[in-house]
Design a protein around this motif. Structure first.
Motif, PDB file in Angstrom:
ATOM      1  N   TYR A 209       3.036  -5.206   1.991  1.00 14.59           N
ATOM      2  CA  TYR A 209       3.357  -4.402   1.857  1.00 14.59           C
ATOM      3  C   TYR A 209       4.328  -4.215   0.682  1.00 14.59           C
ATOM      4  CZ  TYR A 209       6.596  -0.792   2.369  1.00 14.59           C
ATOM      5  OH  TYR A 209       7.454   0.899   2.688  1.00 14.59           O
ATOM      6  N   TYR A 211       7.524  -2.601  -1.112  1.00 15.04           N
ATOM      7  CA  TYR A 211       8.700  -1.654  -1.169  1.00 15.04           C
ATOM      8  C   TYR A 211       9.569  -1.482  -2.705  1.00 15.04           C
ATOM      9  CZ  TYR A 211      11.905  -5.979   0.378  1.00 15.04           C
ATOM     10  OH  TYR A 211      11.806  -6.474  -0.341  1.00 15.04           O
ATOM     11  N   ILE A 214      14.560   0.979  -3.057  1.00 14.39           N
ATOM     12  CA  ILE A 214      15.137   1.626  -1.250  1.00 14.39           C
ATOM     13  C   ILE A 214      16.244   1.626  -0.957  1.00 14.39           C
ATOM     14  CG2 ILE A 214      15.719   0.869   1.012  1.00 14.39           C
ATOM     15  CD1 ILE A 214      12.955  -0.067   1.215  1.00 14.39           C
ATOM     16  N   ILE A 268      14.016  -1.000   7.827  1.00 16.69           N
ATOM     17  CA  ILE A 268      12.953   0.300   6.899  1.00 16.69           C
ATOM     18  C   ILE A 268      12.320  -0.200   6.562  1.00 16.69           C
ATOM     19  CG2 ILE A 268      12.716   1.540   5.132  1.00 16.69           C
ATOM     20  CD1 ILE A 268      15.935   2.249   4.725  1.00 16.69           C
ATOM     21  N   VAL A 269      11.864  -1.845   5.912  1.00 22.10           N
ATOM     22  CA  VAL A 269      11.227  -2.797   5.602  1.00 22.10           C
ATOM     23  C   VAL A 269       9.936  -3.033   6.858  1.00 22.10           C
ATOM     24  CG1 VAL A 269       9.735  -4.392   4.834  1.00 22.10           C
ATOM     25  CG2 VAL A 269      11.736  -3.074   3.465  1.00 22.10           C
ATOM     26  N   LYS A 270      10.712  -3.626   7.857  1.00 21.03           N
ATOM     27  CA  LYS A 270       9.919  -4.046   8.572  1.00 21.03           C
ATOM     28  C   LYS A 270       9.570  -2.792   9.333  1.00 21.03           C
ATOM     29  CE  LYS A 270      12.816  -7.695  10.172  1.00 21.03           C
ATOM     30  NZ  LYS A 270      13.494  -8.411  10.913  1.00 21.03           N
ATOM     31  N   SER A 271      10.433  -0.998   9.646  1.00 20.56           N
ATOM     32  CA  SER A 271       9.616  -0.411  10.244  1.00 20.56           C
ATOM     33  C   SER A 271       8.617   0.544   9.415  1.00 20.56           C
ATOM     34  CB  SER A 271      10.951   1.120  10.556  1.00 20.56           C
ATOM     35  OG  SER A 271      10.021   1.914  10.949  1.00 20.56           O
ATOM     36  N   SER A 272       8.800   0.995   8.234  1.00 22.27           N
ATOM     37  CA  SER A 272       7.647   0.756   7.367  1.00 22.27           C
ATOM     38  C   SER A 272       6.191  -0.230   7.042  1.00 22.27           C
ATOM     39  CB  SER A 272       7.003   0.537   5.797  1.00 22.27           C
ATOM     40  OG  SER A 272       9.015   1.379   5.335  1.00 22.27           O
ATOM     41  N   SER A 275       4.816   0.874  11.245  1.00 23.99           N
ATOM     42  CA  SER A 275       4.094   1.887  10.870  1.00 23.99           C
ATOM     43  C   SER A 275       1.964   1.608   9.785  1.00 23.99           C
ATOM     44  CB  SER A 275       4.666   3.476  10.461  1.00 23.99           C
ATOM     45  OG  SER A 275       6.124   3.554  11.101  1.00 23.99           O
ATOM     46  N   GLY A 276       2.434   0.778   8.853  1.00 26.30           N
ATOM     47  CA  GLY A 276       1.719   0.936   8.242  1.00 26.30           C
ATOM     48  C   GLY A 276      -0.044   0.602   9.382  1.00 26.30           C
ATOM     49  N   SER A 279      -1.223   2.280  11.809  1.00 27.23           N
ATOM     50  CA  SER A 279      -1.875   3.840  11.270  1.00 27.23           C
ATOM     51  C   SER A 279      -3.672   3.124  11.093  1.00 27.23           C
ATOM     52  CB  SER A 279      -0.611   3.721  10.377  1.00 27.23           C
ATOM     53  OG  SER A 279      -1.538   3.481   8.561  1.00 27.23           O
TER      54      SER A 279
END
Length: 365
Positions: A209, A211, A214, A268-272, A275-276, A279
Motif C-alpha cells: 500500500y 500513500y 495524507i 490512518i495508514v494502518k487503518s487503510s 481495510s485493504g 476487502s
C-alpha cells in the motif's frame, strides 16, 4: 519538478521589486489578491506581481533530525498568543491590527521568536472575503437541513481568512499478515428447520500500500472532524512558501509537533492497510488479524491551507463555521432546523412501518 508561473502584465500590473509592503504609487498597504495572484493596493488598485512557484516537494522523514529553517519567516513575521482562547497566530510584521481571528479578542501578547519549522508550501486563497461571503450564502442554500429563514436572511458578522497549519505525508508500505475470519451460513435441514452455522477460515499473505498527501491538521481551534468536513484540498495547486501570500491574512502556528502528526497519519495508514487486506475476502467477522508492516520512502512537508472562519448570528445565538478557502466547501457548525429533521425522521419511520406490515402480510398469506 518545480515550475514557474509567468503572470501576464497589463498597464496596471507591475513587478514587485522590493520587500516593502507599501504601494509604489500611493504608499498604501498591499494585500494578496486571490483574483490577480499578486499584491493589490486597496487605495489606488495597483497590482504588483511576484514570482510564484508551484511545488509540493517533500522532505525525507527523519523524526530524530528535524530541520528548523526559519530565516526570513521569523524576520518578516511575528507571533501573538490569544489570552482568551489560547490560539497562537502568526501575523505579518507590518499588520495594521493585532486581534485573534477566532474569538476577536484584543488581548493578544506578542512572542518575539517564531519557534520550529518554516512552512514549505502554501495553497493560496482562491477568492477574497467579499466573494467568500457570496459563496457561503449560496452554499447554505443547497443544504436541506439548514433553516429556511437563515438561507434568506444570512449575514456574516465577520469573515476572516486564516492559513491553518498541516503536515502532509507520503510513503510506501509492504505488509505480511495472517488471521482468522468467520463466515455465517444459514442451513435448512430435511424437516424445514433452520440453524445458523459459523465457520472459520485462515488467511495469510502480503499486501502493498502506497500513500500520498495524507493531511493532518495541527490547529488549536479546529478539531479533526471539522477539518475533515472541508476536505479535500487540491495539493497540486500548492506553491512554494512566500511571505507575500500572507499579506492581509492570518496564519496559525502549528500546535502539534511533526512527530505527533506523523503518529496520526500512521494511524490512518494502518487503518487503510487493514481495510485493504479485509476487502479481498468475503467474511462476517474477524477473530484476529496480525499485520506486520515495513515502511519505506517516507516523506513530509509543512503546508499552510486557506480557510475562512465565518461568524454569524441566528436567533440570538452566535455560530462559527469554517469554509475551504480553495474550493468553497462549507464545514460543520451550521444550525439545523428541528422541523426538517422531524419531517425526515417521520418519513423514515413510516417507511419502516410499511415494510414491516408488508413483511408480516407476506409470511401470513
Amino acid at each position: 519538478m518545480w515550475r514557474k508561473i509567468i503572470m501576464d502584465l497589463d498597464t496596471e500590473q507591475k513587478e514587485l521589486t522590493s520587500s516593502s509592503s507599501k504601494c509604489a504609487n500611493c504608499g498604501s498597504e498591499l494585500f494578496f489578491d486571490p483574483k490577480s495572484k499578486g499584491l493589490k493596493c486597496n487605495s489606488c488598485g495597483s497590482i504588483f506581481n511576484f514570482p510564484i512557484t508551484v511545488s509540493n516537494e517533500k522532505h525525507d522523514l527523519n523524526l530524530s533530525k528535524q530541520s528548523f529553517d526559519t530565516d526570513n519567516w521569523a524576520e518578516e513575521n511575528k507571533m501573538v498568543k490569544c489570552q482568551t482562547c489560547g490560539a497562537t497566530v502568526v501575523v505579518n510584521g507590518l499588520a495594521l491590527t493585532q486581534e485573534c481571528p477566532y474569538c476577536g479578542s484584543k488581548y493578544v501578547i506578542e512572542i518575539n521568536n517564531i519557534p520550529g519549522l518554516k512552512p514549505d508550501c502554501v495553497i493560496p486563497f482562491k477568492f477574497d472575503k467579499e466573494e467568500a461571503c457570496r459563496i457561503f450564502k449560496e452554499g447554505i442554500k443547497k443544504k436541506f437541513f439548514v433553516p429556511s429563514k437563515l438561507k434568506k436572511t444570512f449575514k456574516a458578522e465577520s469573515i476572516k481568512g486564516i492559513y491553518i497549519p498541516s503536515f502532509s505525508f507520503d510513503g510506501d508500505t509492504s505488509s505480511s499478515y495472517n488471521g482468522v475470519l468467520t463466515r455465517t451460513k444459514t442451513v435448512t435441514d430435511s424437516k424445514g428447520r433452520t440453524r445458523t452455522e459459523v465457520k472459520t477460515f485462515n488467511i495469510s499473505g502480503t499486501y502493498d500500500y502506497d500513500y500520498k498527501n495524507i493531511l493532518v491538521e495541527s490547529c488549536t481551534q479546529i478539531d479533526t472532524d471539522q477539518f475533515n468536513s472541508v476536505l479535500p484540498y487540491n495539493l497540486a495547486e500548492s506553491c512554494l512558501f512566500d511571505n507575500n501570500f500572507l499579506r492581509g491574512y492570518y496564519v496559525e502556528h502549528y500546535n502539534d509537533s511533526l512527530d505527533k502528526c506523523y503518529d496520526q497519519a500512521n494511524d490512518i495508514v494502518k487503518s487503510s492497510i487493514r481495510s485493504g487486506i479485509l476487502s479481498q475476502y468475503t467474511y462476517d467477522g474477524v477473530q484476529y488479524l496480525n499485520i506486520d508492516t515495513d515502511y519505506d520512502n517516507e516523506k513530509y512537508n509543512y503546508q499552510l491551507l486557506p480557510l475562512y472562519y465565518v461568524n454569524f448570528v441566528y436567533r440570538n445565538k452566535n455560530y462559527c463555521t469554517i469554509m475551504n478557502g480553495q474550493t468553497g466547501k462549507i464545514g460543520k457548525g451550521l444550525p439545523i432546523s428541528p422541523i426538517k429533521v422531524s419531517i425526515v425522521a417521520g418519513i423514515i419511520l413510516i417507511f419502516i412501518i410499511v415494510v414491516i406490515i408488508l413483511f408480516i402480510n407476506y409470511y401470513n398469506s
